[in-house]
Design a protein around this motif. Structure first.
Motif, short mmCIF file in Angstrom:
data_model
loop_
_atom_site.label_atom_id
_atom_site.label_comp_id
_atom_site.label_asym_id
_atom_site.label_seq_id
_atom_site.Cartn_x
_atom_site.Cartn_y
_atom_site.Cartn_z
N CYS A 58 0.94 -1.22 -0.23
CA CYS A 58 -0.53 0.24 0.09
C CYS A 58 0.63 1.44 -0.07
O CYS A 58 1.17 1.82 0.94
CB CYS A 58 -1.41 0.11 1.25
SG CYS A 58 -2.23 -1.01 1.46
N ALA A 59 1.48 1.59 -1.31
CA ALA A 59 2.04 2.22 -1.03
C ALA A 59 1.82 4.26 -0.46
O ALA A 59 2.85 4.48 -0.14
CB ALA A 59 1.95 3.25 -2.73
N LEU A 152 1.82 -6.66 5.36
CA LEU A 152 2.33 -6.54 6.31
C LEU A 152 3.36 -7.82 6.44
O LEU A 152 4.98 -7.50 6.23
CB LEU A 152 2.02 -6.92 7.47
CG LEU A 152 0.83 -5.51 7.34
CD1 LEU A 152 0.02 -5.87 9.24
CD2 LEU A 152 1.73 -4.55 8.09
N ALA A 153 3.19 -9.01 5.75
CA ALA A 153 4.07 -9.91 5.31
C ALA A 153 4.68 -9.72 4.54
O ALA A 153 5.69 -10.07 4.23
CB ALA A 153 3.03 -11.42 4.76
N ARG A 154 4.61 -8.97 3.33
CA ARG A 154 5.58 -8.92 2.36
C ARG A 154 6.23 -7.53 2.77
O ARG A 154 7.42 -8.29 2.29
CB ARG A 154 4.51 -7.94 1.05
CG ARG A 154 4.12 -9.17 0.30
CD ARG A 154 4.44 -10.31 -0.61
NE ARG A 154 4.91 -10.53 -1.39
CZ ARG A 154 5.91 -11.11 -1.73
NH1 ARG A 154 6.11 -12.51 -1.49
NH2 ARG A 154 6.77 -11.18 -2.98
N ASN A 185 -11.01 5.87 -4.97
CA ASN A 185 -9.35 4.65 -5.29
C ASN A 185 -9.25 4.72 -4.17
O ASN A 185 -8.19 4.44 -3.37
CB ASN A 185 -8.57 6.43 -5.03
CG ASN A 185 -8.86 7.65 -5.81
OD1 ASN A 185 -8.66 7.11 -7.59
ND2 ASN A 185 -8.89 8.99 -6.05
N VAL A 186 -10.11 3.57 -3.73
CA VAL A 186 -10.01 2.29 -2.81
C VAL A 186 -9.07 1.13 -3.32
O VAL A 186 -7.82 0.87 -2.67
CB VAL A 186 -11.85 1.97 -1.89
CG1 VAL A 186 -10.30 0.59 -0.83
CG2 VAL A 186 -11.52 3.06 -0.92
N PHE A 187 -8.81 0.99 -4.45
CA PHE A 187 -8.57 -0.16 -5.63
C PHE A 187 -7.91 0.52 -6.53
O PHE A 187 -8.42 1.59 -6.94
CB PHE A 187 -9.67 -0.62 -6.66
CG PHE A 187 -10.48 -1.93 -4.75
CD1 PHE A 187 -9.91 -2.21 -3.65
CD2 PHE A 187 -11.08 -2.57 -5.10
CE1 PHE A 187 -10.45 -2.66 -2.99
CE2 PHE A 187 -11.78 -3.85 -4.57
CZ PHE A 187 -11.68 -3.87 -3.50
#
Length: 216
Positions: A58-59, A152-154, A185-187
């Protein structure tokens, strides 16, 4: 005893089929949330303090900001289960407030989330500022728990596997909500996938994530 001549001959392949029964009911959102939380918590507990500033898929969020966002979602959707209004205008710094205990507090809040959606009537009617069906709203927090755990894992190099049953539910949700989510702009725009991609990779790509994100 019945004579064989009294038994009508039914050609092979033309046997009458049994009437189709009703489709099985989908699992309760609370059960899916419980499973998703169980899959996400080991990732969150594995995040080190020196990783809080790392970028994520998530930039707009680093690890710390994404954890605070996920905290906010888990708490707010407890209220939405009870058909109450919520304010997403500000994101509290719960990691700062809770210090080293933040993973335990997150586990407590996810348990409250599961209980809220297990309450009688939680999946019925409409809820939220957009007056969406309550089950759809419950699936939205399921999406956050599942996809942000992957984020978070990535970001931190931790292993993660989504809870069984969640991805199919979420792909149906994303197919339904994606056009509106992209306008808001959620996806991001969906990404192409190679043949044979996993269901999780397909879900991630449908939300605009690169399933092979490395942060490089």
């Amino acid at each position: 005893m019945t004579d064989k001549q009294d038994i009508p001959h039914i050609p092979h392949g033309n046997l009458p089929s049994a009437p189709a029964g009703p489709a099985p009911a989908p699992p309760p959102i609370s059960a899916l949330l419980d499973a998703a939380a169980a899959a996400a918590l080991p990732v969150l507990r594995g995040v080190r303090d020196d990783q809080l500033g790392l970028p994520t898929p998530c930039a707009e969020y680093d690890v710390r900001a994404l954890l605070n966002h996920l905290f906010q979602v888990v708490v707010a959707f407890q209220e939405l289960a009870a058909k109450k209004d919520v304010d997403f205008g500000t994101t509290p710094d719960r990691l700062g407030a809770y210090g080293a205990r933040w993973p335990d507090r997150f586990a407590e809040e996810t348990a409250r989330l599961v209980a809220a959606w297990a309450a009688p009537g939680a999946e019925e009617g409409l809820t939220g500022g957009m007056n969406l069906p309550a089950r759809t709203v419950g699936a939205m927090v399921l999406l956050d728990l599942t996809v942000h755990a992957w984020d978070l894992a990535r970001a931190t190099g931790l292993p993660y596997a989504p809870a069984p049953g969640c991805v199919a539910e979420l792909r149906a949700l994303v197919a339904q909500m994606a056009p509106t989510a992209r306008k808001m702009n959620v996806f991001a725009d969906p990404l192409p996938l190679p043949p044979g991609a996993s269901d999780l990779d397909a879900l991630l790509a449908e939300t605009g994530r690169d399933p092979h994100w490395t942060g490089a």
